[in-house]
Design a protein around this motif. Structure first.
Motif, short mmCIF file in Angstrom:
data_model
loop_
_atom_site.label_atom_id
_atom_site.label_comp_id
_atom_site.label_asym_id
_atom_site.label_seq_id
_atom_site.Cartn_x
_atom_site.Cartn_y
_atom_site.Cartn_z
N ILE A 424 -12.08 -5.22 3.10
CA ILE A 424 -10.94 -6.05 3.49
C ILE A 424 -10.27 -5.48 4.74
CG2 ILE A 424 -8.61 -6.78 2.81
CD1 ILE A 424 -9.71 -6.91 -0.07
N LEU A 425 -10.04 -4.18 4.75
CA LEU A 425 -9.32 -3.55 5.87
C LEU A 425 -10.17 -3.44 7.13
CD1 LEU A 425 -7.51 -0.69 3.90
CD2 LEU A 425 -6.49 -2.80 4.78
N GLY A 426 -11.48 -3.29 6.97
CA GLY A 426 -12.34 -3.12 8.14
C GLY A 426 -12.49 -1.66 8.53
N ARG A 427 -13.38 -1.42 9.47
CA ARG A 427 -13.71 -0.05 9.86
C ARG A 427 -12.61 0.64 10.67
NH1 ARG A 427 -20.02 -0.72 11.88
NH2 ARG A 427 -20.87 -1.45 9.86
N ASN A 428 -11.80 -0.14 11.39
CA ASN A 428 -10.82 0.47 12.30
C ASN A 428 -9.59 1.01 11.59
OD1 ASN A 428 -12.43 -0.22 14.50
ND2 ASN A 428 -11.48 -2.24 14.70
N ILE A 429 -9.37 0.61 10.35
CA ILE A 429 -8.16 1.05 9.62
C ILE A 429 -8.53 2.19 8.68
CG2 ILE A 429 -6.35 0.35 8.01
CD1 ILE A 429 -6.62 -2.49 9.09
N PRO A 470 -4.15 2.67 13.27
CA PRO A 470 -3.80 1.98 12.02
C PRO A 470 -4.16 2.78 10.78
CG PRO A 470 -5.77 1.02 12.99
CD PRO A 470 -5.26 2.02 13.98
N GLN A 471 -3.21 2.87 9.87
CA GLN A 471 -3.42 3.61 8.62
C GLN A 471 -2.87 2.81 7.45
OE1 GLN A 471 -1.45 7.36 9.19
NE2 GLN A 471 -3.06 8.21 10.49
N CYS A 472 -3.56 2.88 6.34
CA CYS A 472 -3.12 2.24 5.11
C CYS A 472 -3.28 3.23 3.97
CB CYS A 472 -3.93 0.97 4.83
SG CYS A 472 -3.39 0.06 3.37
N LYS A 473 -2.33 3.23 3.05
CA LYS A 473 -2.32 4.22 1.98
C LYS A 473 -2.12 3.53 0.64
CE LYS A 473 0.04 8.52 0.59
NZ LYS A 473 1.10 9.48 0.97
N ILE A 474 -2.90 3.95 -0.36
CA ILE A 474 -2.73 3.51 -1.75
C ILE A 474 -2.43 4.75 -2.58
CG2 ILE A 474 -3.78 2.39 -3.74
CD1 ILE A 474 -5.56 0.85 -1.85
N LYS A 475 -1.32 4.72 -3.30
CA LYS A 475 -0.88 5.89 -4.04
C LYS A 475 -0.39 5.48 -5.42
CE LYS A 475 2.52 9.68 -3.84
NZ LYS A 475 3.62 10.27 -3.06
N THR A 476 -0.73 6.27 -6.44
CA THR A 476 -0.24 6.00 -7.79
C THR A 476 0.70 7.12 -8.21
OG1 THR A 476 -2.12 7.13 -8.81
CG2 THR A 476 -2.32 4.75 -8.44
#
Length: 560
Positions: A424-429, A470-476
């Motif tokens: 979904i995010l792609g390679r650049n993120i 670009p950065q995206c983070k998933i945290k629990t």
């Protein structure tokens, strides 16, 4: 065969009908002439039955077409950007859109239904209304007149347009009445005339003149000198633009010019002003704190007693709500087409997926667990089951959730779906995953949970489109001691993208609200996330700042 007595013929016809119902016919009991006549009657009945089936099919197609047209009519009626009412010839209101409720200061459209239209207008306006309702016909289907509407016992001048509705929308005679508020135009004339009288003396008097009468105007008032430097803007324009008079005084209106205007717009504006013409056009301007507003603006030169241009008065009407309604109508139309397509394809895809699932289960049963292809077969089965779940959700629609909750460990579930997140995010993120070492168990419908995560990640991807790194983070995280939930799991989705202004964040969960172009977003993604959270007794928090990024935090109760 035609020489048979009528009573005998009726008897044969009755037995033929019984035979068709039972699906069998014993001809041994009949004489030869009776047999031939019976067979002929059966053929006639079969032909008649086939013709009835064809007629039923055509009737069903007609019914579906009428239902579709009626839904389109209701959507268009509700999304009209002006007050609209549907009345019968006796003047009883049958329908009212949201704009009509706002205009007459009522909470819900149902408050106007079965209300007499005459009670909404002044006494001297009622005769024309009565005349128009009873004399509209196919030869004269549209009438228009300026009337006095009653709003909170105050007369407001409106342009009333009456139109005879087609009979396919209503069985009896119904009339559509639309209203255009003329009070803004009256305010414009007042502002223009007052400023003209001031400028005939000296433009410098504008700043010393009592402008309080303009401060409560709905029009967006702007006054500049002949060099286009700002001298005055009223409170309405300050509210819409986010700029105060002190901030922009002496500057040019180009301070809020955006890149969304049509090419040639400002060349046309300058040409009109240079030749002394009045310019009327639509502009898209940039707010101080982000976002845009669309307005219909009139710009006119103000002249002194010698006829020389002393300055310009510019009056605008905010069209942002109207543009939003038009975009919403477009999204409604696209969604209706999408759901029609889904309904048509759902059965076919279910058949295909049923075959994939069934054959995969058979192959799994026939394959040893230590076989190299066993793990691949398991993944195929999981993917097919996930596709079936997705189709089920699409078929059920967005409004009502048919939840199938199971106990799931959130960290393991997120790890399992990482390949989907990357796609979904792609390679650049750059995607960062930070999970707790402690297992986090919740009761959740995994299909809707995955859909919610996917919607949030798609929004993050779009927000990161113009970000250099670009950065995206998933945290629990496990949180204890909340006021409403004793223990809950936090799932954080964070990006360092463009962020959003506060007015956008406030409308984030509104159905059909989207900042994306009309062909790229439906405005239902965040509503689906909210439906998921509500269906699981959870909460969602959204924090965002312009150029700083966005944080979405899902909170789900921990399984006891």
């Amino acid at each position: 065969m035609n020489d048979l007595p009528k009573k005998r013929l009726d008897e044969l016809r009755s037995r033929a009908q019984e035979a068709l119902i039972k699906g069998e016919l014993e001809l041994a009991d009949f004489q030869q002439a009776d047999k031939e006549k019976m067979e002929s009657l059966i053929q006639e009945l079969q032909i008649y039955q086939a013709e009835l089936e064809i007629q039923n099919h055509e009737l069903r197609k007609t019914q579906i077409a009428l239902e579709t047209e009626h839904r389109k009519y209701l959507a268009l009626f509700e999304n009209l950007p002006i007050p609209a009412l549907v009345v019968n010839q006796e003047g009883l209101i049958k329908q009212a859109n949201t704009q009509a409720c706002h205009f007459f200061n009522l909470s819900y459209p149902k408050n106007l239904v079965q209300y007499s239209i005459y009670r909404l207008f002044a006494t001297d306006s009622q005769p024309w209304l009565s005349e128009s309702l009873h004399h509209l016909d196919e030869q004269q289907s549209v009438l228009s007149q300026q009337l006095q509407a009653l709003v909170n016992n105050t007369e407001v001048r409106v342009q009333a347009n009456t139109c005879l509705l087609p009979t396919e929308y209503h069985l009896d005679t119904h009339i559509l009445i639309t209203l255009v508020d003329l009070s803004i135009e009256q305010e414009r004339n007042l502002i223009r005339n007052t400023l003209q009288s001031v400028l005939e003396q000296n433009l410098d008097q504008v700043m010393g003149f009592d402008m309080s009468s303009f401060e409560h105007s709905k029009a967006l008032v702007l006054v500049t000198d002949k060099e286009h430097n700002i001298l005055y803007l009223n409170h309405a324009l300050e509210e819409v633009s986010g700029y105060t008079l002190d901030e922009v005084q002496g500057l040019r209106p180009s301070i809020w010019r955006s890149d969304h205007n049509l090419s040639g717009t400002f060349d046309e504006l300058n040409f009109h002003l240079q030749h002394g013409y009045v310019w009327i056009g639509q502009l898209i301007n940039q707010r101080k704190k982000g976002g845009v507003w669309t307005e219909l603006r009139t710009v006119q030169a103000l002249r002194n007693r010698q006829g020389d241009i002393s300055g310009y008065v510019s009056l605008g009407m905010d069209l942002s709500d109207q543009v939003a309604l038009e975009e919403q109508a477009q999204r409604v139309g696209r969604l209706e087409a999408a759901y029609t397509l889904i309904a048509g394809l759902n059965h076919e895809f279910n058949n295909l997926l049923g075959s994939v699932t069934g054959l995969t289960e058979v192959n799994l049963a026939l394959t040893a667990e230590d076989s190299p292809i066993y793990a691949n077969l398991e993944q195929t089965l999981v993917a097919a089951q996930r596709a079936e779940t997705l189709l089920h959700h699409l078929r059920k629609g967005q409004s009502t959730l048919d939840l199938q909750k199971t106990s799931k460990e959130i960290n393991a579930f997120i790890k399992q779906e990482i390949p989907i997140f990357h796609s979904i995010l792609g390679r650049n993120i750059q995607l960062e995953i930070e999970l707790t070492s402690t297992p986090l168990w919740v009761q959740v419908d995994t299909g809707y949970f995955l859909q919610a995560l996917v919607n949030l990640l798609k929004n993050a991807r779009d927000a990161l489109a113009d970000t250099e790194q670009p950065q995206c983070k998933i945290k629990t995280k496990l949180v204890r001691g909340h006021t409403k939930l004793e223990q809950y799991v936090e799932i954080l989705i964070q990006d360092n993208g463009c962020g959003m202004p506060e007015e956008v964040r406030q409308r984030l969960f509104d159905p059909f609200f989207s900042t994306k172009p009309a062909d790229k977003g439906t405005g239902l993604g965040m509503m689906a996330v909210l439906n998921f959270i509500k269906g699981h007794d959870g909460f969602i928090d959204v924090y965002s700042s312009i150029h700083q990024g966005t944080q979405c935090i899902l909170k789900l109760p921990v399984t006891k």
